[in-house]
Design a protein around this motif. Structure first.
Motif, PDB file in Angstrom:
ATOM      1  N   GLU A  68      59.924  30.072  50.019  1.00  0.00           N
ATOM      2  CA  GLU A  68      59.015  29.440  49.070  1.00  0.00           C
ATOM      3  C   GLU A  68      58.286  30.528  48.291  1.00  0.00           C
ATOM      4  N   ARG A  69      58.180  30.328  46.996  1.00  0.00           N
ATOM      5  CA  ARG A  69      57.430  31.251  46.144  1.00  0.00           C
ATOM      6  C   ARG A  69      56.170  30.543  45.689  1.00  0.00           C
ATOM      7  N   ALA A  70      55.033  31.184  45.941  1.00  0.00           N
ATOM      8  CA  ALA A  70      53.759  30.573  45.563  1.00  0.00           C
ATOM      9  C   ALA A  70      52.882  31.611  44.882  1.00  0.00           C
ATOM     10  N   GLU A  71      52.229  31.195  43.797  1.00  0.00           N
ATOM     11  CA  GLU A  71      51.301  32.099  43.119  1.00  0.00           C
ATOM     12  C   GLU A  71      50.043  32.207  43.965  1.00  0.00           C
ATOM     13  N   VAL A  72      49.635  33.456  44.227  1.00  0.00           N
ATOM     14  CA  VAL A  72      48.450  33.712  45.040  1.00  0.00           C
ATOM     15  C   VAL A  72      47.523  34.682  44.315  1.00  0.00           C
ATOM     16  N   GLN A  73      46.309  34.761  44.824  1.00  0.00           N
ATOM     17  CA  GLN A  73      45.325  35.688  44.278  1.00  0.00           C
ATOM     18  C   GLN A  73      44.625  36.366  45.447  1.00  0.00           C
ATOM     19  N   TYR A  74      44.418  37.690  45.336  1.00  0.00           N
ATOM     20  CA  TYR A  74      43.703  38.405  46.392  1.00  0.00           C
ATOM     21  C   TYR A  74      42.268  37.925  46.417  1.00  0.00           C
ATOM     22  N   SER A  75      41.770  37.608  47.636  1.00  0.00           N
ATOM     23  CA  SER A  75      40.417  37.092  47.770  1.00  0.00           C
ATOM     24  C   SER A  75      39.474  38.089  48.446  1.00  0.00           C
ATOM     25  N   TYR A  76      39.829  38.533  49.672  1.00  0.00           N
ATOM     26  CA  TYR A  76      38.959  39.454  50.401  1.00  0.00           C
ATOM     27  C   TYR A  76      39.728  40.153  51.504  1.00  0.00           C
ATOM     28  N   THR A  77      39.091  41.183  52.087  1.00  0.00           N
ATOM     29  CA  THR A  77      39.679  41.917  53.203  1.00  0.00           C
ATOM     30  C   THR A  77      38.951  41.513  54.474  1.00  0.00           C
ATOM     31  N   ASP A  78      39.720  41.244  55.532  1.00  0.00           N
ATOM     32  CA  ASP A  78      39.149  40.864  56.823  1.00  0.00           C
ATOM     33  C   ASP A  78      39.716  41.819  57.870  1.00  0.00           C
ATOM     34  N   GLY A  79      38.998  42.887  58.147  1.00  0.00           N
ATOM     35  CA  GLY A  79      39.478  43.890  59.095  1.00  0.00           C
ATOM     36  C   GLY A  79      40.694  44.605  58.552  1.00  0.00           C
ATOM     37  N   ASP A  80      41.835  44.467  59.240  1.00  0.00           N
ATOM     38  CA  ASP A  80      43.060  45.131  58.797  1.00  0.00           C
ATOM     39  C   ASP A  80      43.995  44.166  58.073  1.00  0.00           C
ATOM     40  N   GLN A  81      43.420  43.104  57.500  1.00  0.00           N
ATOM     41  CA  GLN A  81      44.226  42.136  56.760  1.00  0.00           C
ATOM     42  C   GLN A  81      43.629  41.869  55.375  1.00  0.00           C
ATOM     43  N   TYR A  82      44.528  41.695  54.406  1.00  0.00           N
ATOM     44  CA  TYR A  82      44.135  41.225  53.083  1.00  0.00           C
ATOM     45  C   TYR A  82      44.372  39.717  53.091  1.00  0.00           C
ATOM     46  N   VAL A  83      43.413  38.959  52.577  1.00  0.00           N
ATOM     47  CA  VAL A  83      43.554  37.504  52.559  1.00  0.00           C
ATOM     48  C   VAL A  83      43.814  37.071  51.116  1.00  0.00           C
ATOM     49  N   PHE A  84      44.920  36.338  50.937  1.00  0.00           N
ATOM     50  CA  PHE A  84      45.311  35.815  49.635  1.00  0.00           C
ATOM     51  C   PHE A  84      45.130  34.311  49.635  1.00  0.00           C
TER      52      PHE A  84
END
Length: 188
Positions: A68-84
């Protein structure tokens, strides 16, 4: 199953029971009559991010994975993870920093045009827009009278990425960078 002659950039294939994304395809015609066309395919392993090259005949087949291809946007960093955040339903998708280490130099908060490749509900990879616009936060002073096509100098962007820019570029300038090559394109 898809034949090598049907491969397209961005397809997700199963190679050795592991998902790989097709990055580039180059057809090579051999010079002798009746010889088969060979396809040089560069793949990226979606789990380890390692590059993998294959030389295939046009009839060689590999299974195509449902991705599946989904358009995402970077939101914030949580420890060692980027949350989209997914743009259609606003669901959150965490991605380990080491899984996207090559892309980090181009990702800023609010960057649009990022496409997540989702396999089994998990983000397996990111496709960045072809270019991004970023400000320069550190570079040597510009030389008055220097040409924009002459020598280059290093510049550090707001994401920490270092690129070579023309000598007339100054601290604070906003520039356009090619995400595929990591090279300076123009002023923004």
């Amino acid at each position: 199953m898809a034949k090598a002659s049907e491969f397209k950039k961005g397809m997700v294939l199963e190679v050795n029971s592991v998902p790989h994304i097709v990055k580039t395809i180059e057809a090579r015609n051999t010079s002798s009559r009746g010889a088969a066309t060979l396809y040089e395919v560069r793949l990226n392993n979606l789990i380890t991010q390692q590059k993998f090259d294959l030389l295939l005949k046009s009839d060689d087949q590999y299974p195509v994975l449902d991705c599946e291809r989904a358009e995402v946007q970077y939101s914030y960093t949580d420890g060692d993870q980027y949350v989209f955040i997914r743009m259609d339903d606003y669901s959150q998708h965490p991605v380990n920093i080491e899984d996207i280490s090559d892309e980090l130099g181009y990702i800023t908060e609010g960057l649009e045009g990022i496409v997540a490749l989702i396999v089994g509900g998990v983000v397996a990879g990111l496709e960045l827009p072809s270019s991004v616009i970023l400000p320069i936060v550190d570079t040597s002073t510009s030389i008055k009278g220097s040409s924009s096509s002459a020598r280059t100098k290093p510049a550090i962007l707001c994401t920490g990425l270092e690129v070579q820019v023309p000598e007339d570029i100054a601290l604070g300038d906003i520039i356009k960078i090619n995400t595929a090559t990591g090279q300076y394109m123009s002023r923004a």
